[in-house]
Design an enzyme around this catalytic site. Structure first.
Site, PDB file in Angstrom:
ATOM      1  N   GLY A 310      -5.165 -18.638 -39.666  1.00 62.36           N
ATOM      2  CA  GLY A 310      -6.380 -19.398 -39.866  1.00 62.36           C
ATOM      3  C   GLY A 310      -7.100 -19.629 -38.559  1.00 62.36           C
ATOM      4  N   SER A 311      -7.793 -20.767 -38.508  1.00 62.14           N
ATOM      5  CA  SER A 311      -8.741 -21.007 -37.415  1.00 62.14           C
ATOM      6  C   SER A 311      -8.117 -21.047 -36.025  1.00 62.14           C
ATOM      7  CB  SER A 311      -9.448 -22.339 -37.646  1.00 62.14           C
ATOM      8  OG  SER A 311      -9.938 -22.394 -38.952  1.00 62.14           O
ATOM      9  N   SER A 312      -6.815 -21.192 -35.924  1.00 67.21           N
ATOM     10  CA  SER A 312      -6.202 -21.205 -34.597  1.00 67.21           C
ATOM     11  C   SER A 312      -6.586 -19.955 -33.819  1.00 67.21           C
ATOM     12  CB  SER A 312      -4.683 -21.257 -34.703  1.00 67.21           C
ATOM     13  OG  SER A 312      -4.299 -22.150 -35.697  1.00 67.21           O
TER      14      SER A 312
END
Lengths: 695, 450
Positions: A310-312
């Site tokens: 995800g956004s990491s």
């Protein structure tokens, strides 16, 4: 035979001569037989005899101990008695008529002493082997009973029972770091985790010696008896800090319970060296009782499991883009009011916005903004950038079963929409360790380090054989870019950022949240029900001391966002770890012990940890009386144990083992100690021990 | 005498010659006051009576020297073979050595004493000896025996364990020699010459089988048939009864589960090497691993595995430690003993002495051959000792006394005090000097002091 007539005497002599001839033939037979056995076949018989004598002994050298970075034992070997049977010896000299009866009788006696089924013993006796294990790992009580059975002074002693010491692996901290440590099979082979990957070091080299055994199986002597210490396996000091590991596991466990997640993992790294300070995987298990553990729980998720981050991933996309100068740090990017179509796919933002800076793009975690930057960077440069951060590649950690993660699942360059997806961590998979290492590269001025788990290897006598040093894998991005991204990431934990929950009072925290939808394995599509919530960050930003990656699998109940599920775990672990590491908050004076204890009374979890750990240690202490050194408070500090009633020699030994300097008064058993038990002293401090002879 | 004889040659070893060339003296004169004779206890009138008329001609020094050398060698081998067992069981590595050394000294003295007794006197002692032997065998069989392993073969008198079977072997030879010489020509008749001997030996054999001591029973039968054959019993009787005895033995083995199992295991040693055939297998392994020249005295390692290495299986240890050369030497020593015995038998004064000497020689020969054959697993385990070498007081003493009788027969006789009415030509002196000359010529083991 002058008394006989000559004719008769002559016949007697002739007959004697014939018999002599027979005996002569017999002698000839014997000599030729001896020649055949000794000269013709002599070598073969000798070989056979030699093999019988030199029964190869698998003497298991004592397996080395695994310590944490401060010398607290995580896995150690203790000798546990086992009972073996020489059935031939036991049944020697019994009339075959009575054999079945005697076997029944003996089996019943042995079975009773060892608490095992009579049939099993009878079976082993009937087979008449010279060696068979009867029961391994017997209790003290059983050992006593076996001794009584074979005691020759009693009326019907049994021969052929032998008690031998067998190395047994013991994990004094029970569940602590279970999936990381792995376990050892009854035969002494490391089976999983570090026990497996460090097998070579722990097991020792001279694992076989030749010994001479007599027919009772007694070891007589061995050729070139070697020093037992030299035979023993090496002791391994991990980079793991027991205190941080404990905190990480406790917090992970708490989050797992709160959010009913099916799994989770935490990796804490020292970004300057690549040393892994903690590696937690949940659910865990107790390696002392690995047989009862679910294989799923034995897996070290931080290394073996890959997931869509995800956004990491935006962090590394951003760093790559900034390094490639494809985006200006001060640019403003139109965020399309929350929806944007790429090809035939529509992507959404949670926070609807119009114009965003790259910093805001990270802090509010805009997918559209990230996709635009990624497309600006281009497929190949994004892929290359992520590869350089270590994704899609094994990190080189000495741990079995490491997953490399997958960047290009279809084995071909991404199409446009896939590039956009990759920018916010969809369609690719990574491991928790990779996230932590990549984030550490950002913290470490753009240098990607190899993760270290083994700090030092000592041989049995205490001589250091190898010491790990940081190993730079590559310079991923220029230092300036890394610092710039670090500063941008601070905004995530401040103000309107998605990761404010990760903020640690008194420190500037850089980090990034991640909330990834999981693919439903039945439909092959992303679901709205299952998420992976992650947070990866480091602290303090000015001089990063620790990077922590927290990943929770399928949290449910109210919230599933990385910012609300994983960020608090990061905060709590980080707060504790910083105290462990002795990192002072900005502009604050060092905390006094008195304040700490007040806070502890007020229920401050971090301050409580020592207390909790102390209790845990007591609970985990083995019944057999294995002395485990008390966990040091911090590096360079030690807690004074309660020596009351100890014999002088052991008390002094224990005190010295803790790094304290004992001063001794009197002899006998300890009656008084100064300072009292529980006091925390710096290493090298004096402890006064007063002994009095017991009456 | 038809036995080829060397012409008397001047002896090479002066020491031996001065000792051996004893001028024959009148037998009624007691031996000159050599220290041992003077120190003898004159307690029992029997002994003094026996010694009173001892013939004093020189004995066969080669035989005496060989026997003493073997006994001494036996002490060394017993130590080598028993040190481990002694340490483990008695916490004293010299436990068996000390005892065997004492037995050896007692045996040599016993042999010397017996050699001084005129063997002719045993005729009168035949039935008392037989009575004692029978009593001992019965004593063991009815359950007063001392047990070792599965067999009751010993009578325990304090610390001394007597094995009646050993005594019985010598007893039967004494009796057969007496009986056969007395019956003379009637030996050819079935009922007078054959059946009585078979009955007596058969009775002994049954007693021995009861113990059980299969090996000794077989040795008794062999001795009997040998002497019957020598004395001139009809060959077809002997042939028929040998066949019968063999059938009986087969029957005994086949229908005694314990023996049959042993036999099967022996035939298929490879597969039974860990249990029933453990001992013979270990024995061959031990024997064979010596190779040509052996591992060296005291270096044998099979003593760790071979049970009873110092008693019945001492030859296996000799094979291991001294190799084929050692076995060759051992065989040569036994051949020498037996051939000297047979020579004595051939040259004996009368048929009684001849049968006695031949019986004793056969006893030595059969026992040593069987023992070696067992050690090489040519025969199954028998429980027979190796004469003069195996550990054990009764075996050593009985064999030494038997050798003493041989020596006594070997003495030349100038005067015949009480040998019955037969008048003999006085031809002993040249024979004796020939013997001495031969012994000096062969230089066997120095032939000291006899």
């Amino acid at each position: 035979m002058k008394n006989l007539d000559p004719e008769r005497a002559r016949w007697i002599k002739i007959r004697m001569g014939m018999l002599c001839g027979l005996m002569g033939l017999g002698l000839g037979g014997i000599v030729s037989g001896a020649y055949h056995v000794q000269v013709d076949d002599g070598d073969e018989w000798f070989e056979l005899a030699e093999r019988q004598r030199q029964r190869r002994l698998h003497i298991q050298p004592k397996r080395g101990t695994i310590y944490d970075r401060n010398g607290a034992p995580l896995a150690e070997s203790v000798e546990v008695p086992s009972v073996s049977l020489d059935a031939v010896e036991m049944l020697r000299g019994i009339d075959p008529k009575y054999l079945p009866m005697k076997i029944q009788q003996y089996s019943a006696r042995v079975a009773e002493a060892l608490n095992m089924p009579v049939e099993d013993v009878a079976d082993k006796l009937t087979r008449r082997r010279r060696f068979a294990w009867l029961k391994r790992r017997v209790s003290e009580d059983e050992v006593q009973k076996v001794r009584e059975l074979s005691d020759r002074t009693q009326r019907y002693p049994l021969a052929g029972l032998t008690i031998e010491g067998e190395g047994h692996r013991f994990y004094p901290n029970r569940e602590l770091a279970g999936p990381l440590l792995g376990f050892v099979s009854p035969d002494g082979d490391g089976r999983e985790g570090l026990e497996l990957s460090l097998e070579h070091e722990l097991k020792g080299h001279a694992s076989e010696v030749h010994g001479l055994r007599d027919r009772a199986g007694r070891l007589l002597f061995s050729e070139g008896v070697e020093d037992e210490q030299a035979l023993a396996g090496h002791n391994v000091y991990l980079t793991i800090d027991k205190g941080i590991q404990f905190t990480a596991e406790r917090e992970l466990e708490a989050a797992m319970k709160t959010y009913e997640a099916i799994g989770g993992s935490i990796v804490a790294v020292d970004p300057a060296t690549g040393e892994i300070l903690a590696m937690a995987s949940s659910p865990g298990y107790n390696p002392n009782d690995y047989g009862a553990a679910d294989p799923d729980a034995r897996r070290n998720r931080a290394v073996a499991d890959r997931f869509e981050p995800g956004s990491s991933m935006k962090v590394f996309m951003m760093a790559s883009a900034l390094a490639a100068k494809s985006v200006d740090p001060n640019a403003t990017i139109y965020a399309e009011n929350g929806t944007m179509a790429i090809d035939n796919v529509v992507i959404h933002d949670t926070h609807v916005s119009k114009w965003l800076t790259p910093t805001q793009c990270l802090s509010i975690s805009s997918n559209i903004c990230a996709a635009k930057i990624a497309l600006g960077l281009g497929e190949s440069r994004l892929y290359e950038g992520l590869r350089r951060f270590g994704f899609g590649d094994q990190s080189g950690i000495p741990f079995p079963g490491e997953s490399a993660g997958v960047l290009r699942p279809r084995g071909r360059p991404w199409v446009q929409v896939e590039t956009a997806n990759a920018a916010y961590g969809q369609g690719i998979s990574v491991t928790t360790l990779q996230l932590a290492m990549a984030m550490s590269a950002v913290a470490n001025n753009g240098r990607l380090l190899e993760p270290l788990l083994v700090k030092r290897v000592n041989d049995g006598t205490g001589v250091t054989l190898s010491e790990a040093s940081p190993h730079i894998r590559r310079d991923v991005v220029p230092a300036a870019t890394a610092q710039l991204v670090s500063e941008m990431l601070v905004s995530v934990t401040e103000g309107e950022g998605t990761g404010v929950e990760a903020a640690i009072p008194g420190f500037r925290v850089a980090g990034k949240t991640g909330t990834a939808q999981k693919i439903d394995p039945t439909t092959g599509k992303y679901t709205d029900a299952h998420y992976i919530a992650s947070f990866v960050g480091f602290v303090p930003v000015e001089k990063p001391r620790i990077t922590i990656a927290v990943v929770l699998d399928e949290p449910v109940g109210g919230t599933h966002a990385g910012g609300s599920v994983s960020a608090p775990v990061f905060r709590r672990v980080g707060e504790m770890a910083l105290r462990y590491l002795g990192v002072m908050p900005r502009g604050s004076v060092p905390m006094k012990l008195a304040d700490l204890s007040k806070k502890a009374e007020a229920g401050d979890t971090a301050a409580n940890t020592y207390q909790v750990m102390g209790e845990a240690k007591v609970a985990a202490a083995p019944a057999a009386g294995v002395v485990t050194p008390s966990a040091p408070m911090r590096a360079g500090e030690a807690r004074v144990p309660d020596f009351a009633g100890w014999p002088a020699r052991e008390a002094v030994k224990a005190a010295m083992g803790l790094g304290l300097t004992p001063t001794v008064e009197g002899t006998g058993r300890l009656t008084h100690q100064e300072p009292p038990a529980g006091a925390v002293l710096p290493k090298g401090a004096a402890v006064k021990l007063v002994f009095e002879p017991s009456t | 005498m038809s036995w080829p004889r060397r012409s008397p040659t001047p002896p090479r070893a002066p020491a031996a010659s001065t000792n051996n060339r004893v001028v024959p003296k009148a037998s009624s004169v007691p031996p000159p006051a050599d220290g041992e004779g003077a120190a003898l206890p004159r307690a029992t009138p029997v002994v003094s009576a026996l010694l009173a008329s001892s013939p004093s001609g020189p004995v066969d020094s080669v035989l005496a020297a060989t026997v003493i050398a073997l006994i001494g060698f036996g002490v060394i081998m017993v130590y080598s073979a028993s040190a481990v067992e002694a340490t483990v069981r008695h916490h004293d590595a010299q436990f068996f050595l000390k005892r065997q050394a004492i037995y050896a000294i007692v045996s040599v003295i016993g042999m010397w004493l017996v050699s001084r007794i005129d063997y002719a006197k045993y005729r009168k002692l035949t039935y008392p000896i037989m009575a004692v032997v029978t009593a001992m065998l019965v004593f063991v069989v009815v359950g007063f025996g001392h047990r070792a392993g599965n067999a009751f073969r010993w009578i325990a008198v304090g610390p001394v364990h007597i094995q009646p079977a050993e005594v019985a072997k010598l007893g039967i030879v004494l009796w057969l020699a007496y009986s056969l010489s007395k019956k003379a020509d009637k030996i050819k008749s079935f009922y007078i010459g054959f059946v009585p001997h078979l009955l007596v030996v058969g009775f002994f054999a049954v007693l021995l089988l009861k113990q059980p001591d299969f090996g000794s029973a077989v040795v008794l039968l062999i001795l009997t048939f040998t002497l019957l054959f020598v004395a001139g019993a009809r060959v077809h009787y002997i042939g028929a009864f040998t066949t019968l005895a063999a059938l009986g033995a087969v029957f005994l083995v086949r229908f005694s589960e314990y023996r049959f199992k042993r036999y099967l295991a022996f035939m298929d040693m490879e597969n039974n090497r860990n249990d029933i055939a453990y001992q013979p297998f270990q024995s061959v392994m031990s024997f064979g691993s010596g190779g040509f020249s052996g591992l060296g005295l005291g270096r044998g390692l099979q003593v760790l595995y071979l049970p009873e290495a110092h008693t019945d299986f001492i030859s296996a240890i000799i094979g291991e430690e001294l190799g084929f050369l050692g076995i060759l030497g051992l065989s040569a020593a036994y051949m020498l003993i037996v051939s000297r015995g047979v020579k004595i038998a051939l040259e004996a004064q009368d048929d009684y002495g001849s049968y006695l000497a031949f019986g004793i020689s056969t006893l030595f020969g059969v026992q040593s051959l069987t023992n070696l054959a067992v050690a090489m697993a040519i025969f199954p385990t028998k429980g027979l000792t190796l004469p003069f070498l195996s550990y054990g007081g009764s075996s050593l003493l009985v064999n030494a006394m038997a050798a003493g009788i041989l020596l006594s027969i070997s003495r030349p006789r100038t005067a015949t005090a009480d040998l019955g009415s037969n008048e003999r030509p006085k031809r002993a002196a040249p024979s004796a000097s020939a013997l001495v000359a031969t012994s000096a010529d062969e230089g066997a083991a120095g032939g000291a002091g006899w």
